[in-house]
Design an enzyme around this catalytic site. Structure first.
Site, PDB file in Angstrom:
ATOM      1  N   GLU A 171       0.819  -1.217   0.000  1.00  0.00           N
ATOM      2  CA  GLU A 171       0.000   0.000   0.000  1.00  0.00           C
ATOM      3  C   GLU A 171       0.856   1.272   0.000  1.00  0.00           C
ATOM      4  OE1 GLU A 171      -3.463   0.026   2.617  1.00  0.00           O
ATOM      5  OE2 GLU A 171      -3.132  -2.100   3.070  1.00  0.00           O
ATOM      6  N   HIS A 259      -8.686   3.565  19.859  1.00  0.00           N
ATOM      7  CA  HIS A 259      -9.795   2.665  20.191  1.00  0.00           C
ATOM      8  C   HIS A 259      -9.391   1.657  21.267  1.00  0.00           C
ATOM      9  CE1 HIS A 259     -12.012   3.156  16.065  1.00  0.00           C
ATOM     10  NE2 HIS A 259     -12.224   4.161  16.894  1.00  0.00           N
ATOM     11  N   HIS A 266      -1.918  -3.882  17.190  1.00  0.00           N
ATOM     12  CA  HIS A 266      -0.666  -3.164  16.953  1.00  0.00           C
ATOM     13  C   HIS A 266      -1.035  -1.697  17.103  1.00  0.00           C
ATOM     14  CE1 HIS A 266       3.359  -2.611  14.929  1.00  0.00           C
ATOM     15  NE2 HIS A 266       2.835  -1.383  14.847  1.00  0.00           N
ATOM     16  N   HIS A 268      -2.097   1.871  17.006  1.00  0.00           N
ATOM     17  CA  HIS A 268      -2.381   2.785  15.903  1.00  0.00           C
ATOM     18  C   HIS A 268      -3.321   3.880  16.378  1.00  0.00           C
ATOM     19  CE1 HIS A 268      -5.447  -0.389  15.855  1.00  0.00           C
ATOM     20  NE2 HIS A 268      -6.272   0.486  15.308  1.00  0.00           N
TER      21      HIS A 268
END
Length: 350
Positions: A171, A259, A266, A268
């Site tokens: 990506e 969150h 992992h 983020h």
């Protein structure tokens, strides 16, 4: 036997519908379960927001610049793009109707599609409609129930896709910003668009920053010693993101949050335009915690930080943690709090 193509369009064409997992009329999102080549697949379709030909900023009296949306004379605008109209009803000065608006893949796409294939049972549970509950996770519950689950979720290649983004160039064409050096690896991070964003309308801007540190899975791993690292991350994000989009969004218009429970283990950070109401519970209390609040809370939690804090959050019945012990713990909590059990039969409100 030749291998079937695995490009996005080919996979979508081979999708065989099985059932509707969820449909949300408010967010205009539908999740479908099906199969592709006899393997489970999930398609999530989201209606795209109305697009304007250009977004600019003009100086205002207070010295800030304000957004100006214009060029609605564009052939794909919500006015000139109308191809069909059907009136529903009218009353005095009010009119209701339906319309068909001209579509174009580049200028006005109909919907954004996300595909997960092959989809695991965990993916299916996540997207399936479910009941949610608020649970208080104590440090003891975390160590006994949640931590073993997190360790399991970090093994067996479940985070391979994250490592592919961080180290293998996956990506790479979507990466908005990358800060990494071997000398200061633990300070590194990269920013790329979240799957929730269509990549076109800045009002619904939704990015994710993934850190290179591997010792932090969730906020539970954050200690007081990590406070300055988080401050630096927060300041870098607010400094970098506006420039990536020609300052069409300001630093104080970014909702920067974490969150718990996260969708993957992992560490983020979510970066959302403050105009965006969020999809599902992505920015709701009981799920989202502002990074500024996390930084402030670390001032009061002692050296062990969030490891010693009771955290209240929403958990779905389809989440593995619900059946692994959180359901039983919630029942005990309600009993200790003196909350009466719900009757088996409720005839309605009196």
């Amino acid at each position: 036997m030749s291998q079937l193509p695995t490009d996005f369009a080919s996979l979508i064409k081979r999708f065989q519908f099985v059932s509707v997992l969820d449909s949300n009329p408010q967010t205009k999102v539908m999740s479908l379960l099906g199969t592709i080549d006899n393997k489970d697949a999930i398609i999530t379709a989201e209606k795209t927001h109305f697009l304007f030909d250009e977004t600019v900023r003009r100086p205002s009296q207070d010295g800030r610049s304000t957004p100006v949306l214009y060029n609605c004379e564009n052939e794909y605008s919500c006015i000139n793009g109308i191809q069909e109209l059907k009136e529903i009803t009218s009353n005095d000065i009010y009119y209701w109707g339906l319309s068909v608006i001209k579509q174009d893949m580049e200028s006005n796409p109909t919907a954004k599609l996300n595909l997960i294939w092959p989809a695991t049972p965990i993916h299916i549970k996540k997207y399936e409609q479910q009941n949610f509950h608020l649970v208080r996770e104590t440090p003891e519950m975390y160590k006994r129930i949640v931590q073993p689950y997190i360790e399991e979720m970090c093994n067996n290649g479940r985070l391979k896709w994250v490592n592919n983004i961080l180290y293998e160039g996956a990506e790479s064409e979507r990466v908005v910003y990358k800060d990494f050096s071997e000398e200061n690896k633990d300070d590194g991070f990269l920013i790329l668009p979240d799957m929730k964003w269509d990549g076109m309308n800045l009002d619904s801007l939704y990015l994710v920053a993934i850190v290179y540190r591997t010792d932090i899975k969730t906020i539970r791993d954050l200690r007081y010693s990590d406070r300055q690292w988080l401050i630096n991350l927060n300041n870098k994000i607010r400094s970098i993101v506006p420039g990536c989009y020609n300052y069409a969004v300001h630093p104080d218009e970014l909702r920067i949050l974490v969150h718990y429970q996260p969708s993957y283990y992992h560490f983020h950070i979510h970066i959302v335009n403050i105009k965006h109401p969020g999809l599902g519970n992505s920015i709701a209390a009981g799920k989202a915690i502002l990074l500024e609040d996390i930084i402030e809370m670390l001032n009061y939690l002692g050296p062990e930080g969030y490891m010693n804090k009771t955290i209240t959050y929403a958990i779905g019945e389809n989440h593995d943690l619900w059946k692994r012990g959180l359901e039983e713990e919630l029942t005990k909590q309600l009993e200790r709090d003196g909350i009466p059990k719900i009757p088996k039969i409720v005839n309605g409100f009196k």
